[in-house]
Scaffold this motif. Sequence first.
Motif, mmCIF file in Angstrom:
data_model
loop_
_atom_site.group_PDB
_atom_site.id
_atom_site.type_symbol
_atom_site.label_atom_id
_atom_site.label_comp_id
_atom_site.label_asym_id
_atom_site.label_seq_id
_atom_site.Cartn_x
_atom_site.Cartn_y
_atom_site.Cartn_z
ATOM 1 N N ARG A 1 -1.214 -6.172 5.159
ATOM 2 C CA ARG A 1 -0.903 -5.062 6.056
ATOM 3 C C ARG A 1 0.062 -4.088 5.390
ATOM 4 N NH1 ARG A 1 1.718 -6.474 11.703
ATOM 5 N NH2 ARG A 1 2.543 -4.452 12.271
ATOM 6 N N ALA A 2 1.019 -4.628 4.681
ATOM 7 C CA ALA A 2 1.978 -3.758 3.993
ATOM 8 C C ALA A 2 1.268 -2.892 2.957
ATOM 9 C CB ALA A 2 3.058 -4.600 3.331
ATOM 10 N N SER A 3 0.219 -3.427 2.364
ATOM 11 C CA SER A 3 -0.481 -2.649 1.334
ATOM 12 C C SER A 3 -1.298 -1.512 1.940
ATOM 13 C CB SER A 3 -1.378 -3.554 0.503
ATOM 14 O OG SER A 3 -2.520 -3.916 1.257
ATOM 15 N N GLU B 1 7.230 -3.476 -0.339
ATOM 16 C CA GLU B 1 6.614 -3.671 -1.655
ATOM 17 C C GLU B 1 5.662 -4.865 -1.649
ATOM 18 O OE1 GLU B 1 9.560 -4.420 -4.693
ATOM 19 O OE2 GLU B 1 9.521 -6.552 -4.229
ATOM 20 N N GLY B 2 5.525 -5.515 -0.515
ATOM 21 C CA GLY B 2 4.534 -6.578 -0.389
ATOM 22 C C GLY B 2 5.006 -7.919 -0.888
ATOM 23 N N GLU C 1 -4.743 -9.525 -6.083
ATOM 24 C CA GLU C 1 -3.945 -8.360 -6.455
ATOM 25 C C GLU C 1 -3.901 -7.407 -5.275
ATOM 26 O OE1 GLU C 1 -5.229 -6.182 -9.871
ATOM 27 O OE2 GLU C 1 -4.952 -7.976 -11.102
ATOM 28 N N GLN C 2 -2.728 -6.898 -5.003
ATOM 29 C CA GLN C 2 -2.596 -5.989 -3.868
ATOM 30 C C GLN C 2 -2.549 -4.559 -4.387
ATOM 31 O OE1 GLN C 2 -2.264 -7.292 -0.690
ATOM 32 N NE2 GLN C 2 -0.751 -8.919 -0.718
ATOM 33 N N THR C 3 -3.417 -3.753 -3.868
ATOM 34 C CA THR C 3 -3.418 -2.350 -4.267
ATOM 35 C C THR C 3 -3.126 -1.490 -3.052
ATOM 36 O OG1 THR C 3 -5.107 -2.865 -5.887
ATOM 37 C CG2 THR C 3 -4.768 -0.557 -5.388
ATOM 38 N N ARG C 4 -2.248 -0.546 -3.259
ATOM 39 C CA ARG C 4 -1.854 0.268 -2.130
ATOM 40 C C ARG C 4 -2.922 1.302 -1.795
ATOM 41 N NH1 ARG C 4 2.472 0.120 0.648
ATOM 42 N NH2 ARG C 4 3.708 -0.978 -0.892
ATOM 43 N N ALA C 5 -3.108 1.488 -0.505
ATOM 44 C CA ALA C 5 -4.080 2.480 -0.052
ATOM 45 C C ALA C 5 -3.532 3.886 -0.324
ATOM 46 C CB ALA C 5 -4.335 2.299 1.436
ATOM 47 N N PHE C 6 -4.422 4.839 -0.306
ATOM 48 C CA PHE C 6 -4.066 6.203 -0.670
ATOM 49 C C PHE C 6 -4.201 7.127 0.529
ATOM 50 C CE2 PHE C 6 -5.587 10.387 -2.165
ATOM 51 C CZ PHE C 6 -4.466 10.763 -2.879
ATOM 52 N N SER D 1 5.750 1.515 -6.071
ATOM 53 C CA SER D 1 4.765 0.908 -5.185
ATOM 54 C C SER D 1 4.327 1.834 -4.058
ATOM 55 C CB SER D 1 5.357 -0.380 -4.605
ATOM 56 O OG SER D 1 4.420 -1.029 -3.813
ATOM 57 N N ILE D 2 5.271 2.579 -3.490
ATOM 58 C CA ILE D 2 4.914 3.380 -2.309
ATOM 59 C C ILE D 2 5.513 4.785 -2.427
ATOM 60 C CG2 ILE D 2 6.872 2.447 -0.975
ATOM 61 C CD1 ILE D 2 5.105 2.676 1.518
ATOM 62 N N PRO D 3 4.727 5.811 -2.151
ATOM 63 C CA PRO D 3 5.276 7.174 -2.179
ATOM 64 C C PRO D 3 6.256 7.381 -1.026
ATOM 65 C CG PRO D 3 2.872 7.192 -2.263
ATOM 66 C CD PRO D 3 3.282 5.805 -1.908
#
Lengths: 500, 449
Positions: free
Chosen positions: A258-260, A247-248, A21-26, A319-321
């Motif tokens: 890397r995208a995440s 969006e990965g 599962e890919q979780t986006r960094a904050f 997915s991404i702000p």
Amino acid sequence: MAVKNGNFLIHEENFITDFPEQTRAFSSYNPLDTFELPKGVDKHYQQQYADMYFLRLAQLKAAVEQKAQDAWENFELAGEKATRVERVLDVRQGELCWVVGTIFMEMTMKPNILDDISKEHWIAAPPVREKYISPNGKDEMMLEDESGRLRVTGDHVASNAFVTGCIIAALGTETADGAFEIIATQHADFPRQPQRWERDEEALVLAGEKVKRKRPKAEKIAIVSGLEIGADDEDTINRDILLEWLEGAAAGGAEQARASRITRLIIAGDSVANSSPIPSREEFAEAKKIQKRYGYDSEAYDAIPADLLDQFLCDLLPSIPITILPGASDPASVAIPQQPIHPAMFPKCRESTKPPDQPHDHLYAFDSVTNPWQGDVDGWRLLGTGGQTVTDVQKYIEHESSLDIMEAMLRWRCIAPTAPDTLWCYPFQDDDPLLVRDCPHVYFAGNQPKAGTKVVAGPAGQRVTLIAVPKFRDSGKVVLLDMETLGVDFIQIAPQKIRS
Amino acid sequence: MDKYKDYLVANVLIDGKIITYRLLSRELKVHVNLAKQMLFDFHDKQNAKKPGTVHATYLITGTKRPGPSQHSNGIHSQDGEDSIMQSSPYMSSMPEQEEVTDVAEEVVPVTSIILCRQEELEETKAQLEEMTSIHVYSLEPGPLQNMNLISLCNQEIVKKFAHQDPMDNWKAYGTIHNPHVKRRATRRPPPIASEATTAPKSIAQTSSTVQPKEKDDVTAQTARGSQLAVAAKKTDAKATFKREKSDIFKSFAKANAKPKAKEAEKSKEYTPAIESAEQSAHEDEPMKDVSEDEYEEDYTPEVEISKEKNDAARKARAEREEKLRKMMDDDDDDDDDNDDVPMDDAPIAEEPKDAPIERQPQKAAESASVTVSGGRRRGKRRVTKKKTVRDEEGYLVTKEEAVWESFSEDEPEPKKLKTVAPTISTAKGKKGAKQGQGQGNIMSFFSKK
């Protein structure tokens, strides 16, 4: 060529079905509303632009004088000491002196409002000119303050780039023909640079909370500009791949991981092509030819590009702000500072837009902001524009790369020196936010002809990463900015040329 | 697992469509990475059986070799002229040379994401110093002359799957999940048909004929939905294909298209989700938002957005829209109604007499003093009309005014009323109208006029 886990050329027998599962960094996001204009009835257009120049000079004079004082205090030329002169009209012939003033460039090719009015009713924008420089070298440079103007000459002027509106201190003498010959100049140079996390920690202290000693490692942000959706020969597939990559979905393995790590996408202007509310002269002439139709006219207004942009953002937002700045061709106000593109343009992004009663909740993913814009991301101060300011300065000078101009603007402490002369600008009365108060850590300008980055240093140890963001439509390039090291790398999306 | 083969045979080989991994993953509800492998497997095996039947485009990421080819990376890379420019000196008017001469500028690492056709695959690979990933991006029946055609797939995704809540299915598709953002509890735009909120009553009647007992039972609604879905599935097999449009992909197709897959896909979608309209009519609250005006101060919505609430709302929404969408699909080919739900016929036949009354616009018109004489209804109703007047300063001002208007039953219904009632009486007339509204189909552009 070995491709580790990014290779999906796999037969059914060996299908990989288990994917992490890919979780986006904050990233911490704390924008400033420096460039927001008063709303509704508080916004006035009756003021004179002269006030802006006056303000600029008054606010920067002290800093520039200080710099000049330090540099030229003991300056002697042929036994003559340089003296400081208060006003430009006090300059006496033959005396070596220095004076602080505003540059004004008198250029024959510069658009002139009076000419425009005398030629025709001024409805459309003045014709776009590549350069204002006249080919025969008849341009003149002036130094002015509230008292008057001084024509300046000299090799120093010719070899350095100056534009209307920048405040400098000039050292020289008045020659027999009344011109002031400059031998050296000084400018304000970078202002104070805040510490990383300064604003966030200040807020914490004020709230009575403990300042965080340890923060998680910051990841990356992506900056893109010039999507120009709806342009004639737009490569829609590039935009698709950009979306899928962010969006990965596209690529695989390390690329998806890397995208995440990308915590935010900043769109620096010109997202939609040809949607400025004021048509350019060419567009206007074109529109005149077409016979007027009543009711909805799809030729006069085409909603599809704006719709596509909305869809593009809406697909990405879960997915991404995203922070979006308007640019020259966007459906926003046209004068610098451009106000945020209205949320009504983004009906599909409503879920991610912050409600109007919670203006300081930055956890909502979608932020439509001003151009220029500044804010803190991961503690760093970012200052960005849609690029008009840089492009306009470029018209004044012969060969200067975007990065050099950006550096010069920071050193002049004014990010839009040519406004209001050749750049539309709101008539500021009491305060000019276009002056740089705090030195940013990152300064980016969108829609530049060429991608580039460099780090410049200031007199007090300030370090600024300058980024020229190219148009995505032309170059397919996306800028990735590492929020720990402030290092830059590019992603380039380009279909392979088809051989037919 | 083998579903993908059928799908790809039907869509790529027979229908001659372009299918990307992303579209495939949406259609089959599988992870995008799995979809990429499926495309490759299908491409490989199909071409082993019959060479040249399927054409692929690849997406490659990596870093390009330094040297002359990198030089053209800058402004002109859009043209992808890398391979051609290698030997020739750069004669462009752009100040490209500066890149070399400008010492202060940093050399920035560039990761290239390249989309290429199978013809150029080897050539593209050769340009790369390091390749970080490779996968099949799309399959199509023949070589593409314009890569932008692939965009149609994403357009299709937008059209078909817009109603899906991305927060629910990021896991299935393998989208990067972002747990850090807040989202407002607003209604998602229904897929294509935004006219969904009128005429709940007549629909409710049909629904009651189907399952009269459960009419008001809210909790049973979902159960009913699934029950009907099962019923619908049974009738799937019988359903015949009716929708055959002119299709841009047809021009690429080699064989005569046999619309098997479309049929399957269509019948899959069919479920009479009737109650959803009723529900949505209630819940279609006005959007209080900034878009109405510049930041209005007087509006204070609920401040607390608890996660559970959000989730619950989202689920409800998704459910509702799923049903709504199905209803829409079902609605545009009325023939299905005949085939699939025979029990609809009898009650509906009696309906038209009453139906118009109930379907009068709720917002715009309210009737008063209705008289019924000899089977005809006459009366007055209130209608909002636009009126444009020139004011004293010479400006044109448009006002909305409520006007009383008399009507009788044989009048044509007001145009703004977009009914979705799946009654047979209205369905036929609507077919024509349906094409005019909603999102223009790109296919219609290419069709003969």
